[in-house]
Design a protein around this motif. Structure first.
Motif, PDB file in Angstrom:
ATOM      1  N   VAL A  33      60.019 -18.383 -85.339  1.00 60.15           N
ATOM      2  CA  VAL A  33      59.154 -19.222 -84.504  1.00 60.15           C
ATOM      3  C   VAL A  33      59.997 -20.025 -83.524  1.00 60.15           C
ATOM      4  O   VAL A  33      61.059 -20.563 -83.886  1.00 60.15           O
ATOM      5  N   ARG A  34      59.519 -20.115 -82.313  1.00 57.80           N
ATOM      6  CA  ARG A  34      60.071 -21.046 -81.334  1.00 57.80           C
ATOM      7  C   ARG A  34      59.036 -22.137 -81.104  1.00 57.80           C
ATOM      8  O   ARG A  34      57.884 -21.845 -80.764  1.00 57.80           O
ATOM      9  N   SER A  35      59.427 -23.381 -81.302  1.00 63.75           N
ATOM     10  CA  SER A  35      58.515 -24.510 -81.113  1.00 63.75           C
ATOM     11  C   SER A  35      58.770 -25.141 -79.749  1.00 63.75           C
ATOM     12  O   SER A  35      59.912 -25.468 -79.407  1.00 63.75           O
ATOM     13  N   HIS A  82      52.196 -24.081 -70.634  1.00 66.14           N
ATOM     14  CA  HIS A  82      53.091 -23.191 -71.379  1.00 66.14           C
ATOM     15  C   HIS A  82      52.387 -21.880 -71.725  1.00 66.14           C
ATOM     16  O   HIS A  82      52.988 -20.804 -71.641  1.00 66.14           O
ATOM     17  N   ILE A  83      51.129 -21.984 -72.133  1.00 62.60           N
ATOM     18  CA  ILE A  83      50.360 -20.786 -72.486  1.00 62.60           C
ATOM     19  C   ILE A  83      50.168 -19.896 -71.258  1.00 62.60           C
ATOM     20  O   ILE A  83      50.421 -18.682 -71.292  1.00 62.60           O
ATOM     21  N   ALA A 142      53.299 -23.783 -78.828  1.00 65.44           N
ATOM     22  CA  ALA A 142      53.382 -25.034 -78.068  1.00 65.44           C
ATOM     23  C   ALA A 142      52.468 -26.069 -78.714  1.00 65.44           C
ATOM     24  O   ALA A 142      51.306 -25.778 -79.017  1.00 65.44           O
ATOM     25  N   ALA A 143      52.987 -27.267 -78.921  1.00 65.49           N
ATOM     26  CA  ALA A 143      52.203 -28.336 -79.555  1.00 65.49           C
ATOM     27  C   ALA A 143      52.848 -29.674 -79.229  1.00 65.49           C
ATOM     28  O   ALA A 143      54.063 -29.749 -79.014  1.00 65.49           O
ATOM     29  N   ILE A 156      48.596 -25.753 -79.907  1.00 64.89           N
ATOM     30  CA  ILE A 156      47.707 -26.713 -80.570  1.00 64.89           C
ATOM     31  C   ILE A 156      47.307 -27.725 -79.513  1.00 64.89           C
ATOM     32  O   ILE A 156      48.166 -28.382 -78.921  1.00 64.89           O
ATOM     33  N   SER A 157      45.999 -27.833 -79.256  1.00 69.68           N
ATOM     34  CA  SER A 157      45.540 -28.688 -78.167  1.00 69.68           C
ATOM     35  C   SER A 157      44.210 -29.328 -78.541  1.00 69.68           C
ATOM     36  O   SER A 157      43.785 -29.278 -79.702  1.00 69.68           O
TER      37      SER A 157
END
Length: 251
Positions: free
Chosen positions: A64-66, A77-78, A39-40, A87-88
């Motif tokens: 990979v799933r983005s 999401h996490i 997740a980004a 990525i945060s």
């Protein structure tokens, strides 16, 4: 009504947990081949995530799933199990997340190469007087900081476009429709656009991190993916160049 919403959320979490369990069983059967969900914010799909996927592809059989979203949504999401890694930016709740540092960044102003700012070393609030601005939505802290600085300098901003997601400003600015303020890490994603960038004062300092749910057990494929995210950020050059403008990177 509140009870109904809570029930729906619990059902969603339960279904997500079943999906995660299924993925974990598959991963145990085939340790190297695993789908990794990252997740980004969508802006990282321009440059950084392709580098991440290339590294994962070269070192494992995983795909990979983005998943995109705001920084708040990345955390959701996490926690909901929809994403393995994210990525945060800090701050984050250490009781919910663990993280690895990726880099820090200060604010920069982006503009068309023909703009008068190309001759300046640094852009200050008073320089923005009379400039047409492409600005992030008022709900974001970056908007509040930038516009407080402008109004403190006696400048009332002239906003042409408001956008709700980093990345949307690049097209407007490269078309010469205005200037915008972002930060050094985000501006790396705009290498393909016709832009220049210069440091902005006053500036904030942003700390980017790779995050995952606290206590998460890492498979081999997940370790490769985390290392790929860290490598994609660390391989960035120490100076960011857009057109003929150079920005000093912050550690």
């Amino acid at each position: 009504m509140q009870e109904a919403w809570e029930l729906l959320r619990n059902v969603e979490l339960a279904l997500t947990s079943l999906d995660r369990l299924e993925a974990s069983i598959f991963a145990m059967k085939n340790e190297e081949k695993q789908r990794i969900a990252i997740a980004a914010p969508s802006v990282f799909g321009f440059v950084t995530l392709p580098k991440v996927v290339a590294i994962i592809h070269s070192q494992s059989a995983s795909n990979v799933r983005s998943i995109s979203g705001s920084y708040e949504q990345i955390g959701e999401h996490i926690l909901a199990g929809r994403a393995d890694l994210g990525i945060s930016r800090l701050p984050l709740d250490p009781s919910l997340f663990e993280w690895a540092p990726l880099g820090s960044a200060r604010n920069v102003c982006i503009f068309h190469p023909d703009h008068r700012f190309s001759k300046q070393a640094c852009i200050e609030a008073h320089d923005l007087a009379g400039e047409t601005i492409v600005d992030i939505d008022p709900q974001f802290a970056a908007h509040q900081m930038n516009f407080n600085a402008l109004r403190f300098a006696g400048v009332e901003p002239d906003i042409l476009v408001e956008f709700d997601c980093n990345g949307h400003e690049a097209g407007y600015v490269s078309a010469g429709l205005g200037i915008s303020i972002t930060n050094e890490i985000i501006v790396r994603e705009y290498a393909a656009f016709n832009l220049e960038a210069k440091p902005v004062e006053p500036s904030a300092l942003y700390h980017y991190v790779a995050i995952w749910q606290k206590g998460r057990t890492f498979s081999s494929a997940l370790n490769v993916s985390l290392e790929a995210i860290i490598a994609a950020f660390s391989t960035e050059p120490p100076a960011v160049s857009l057109g003929s403008a150079n920005l000093l990177a912050v550690g």
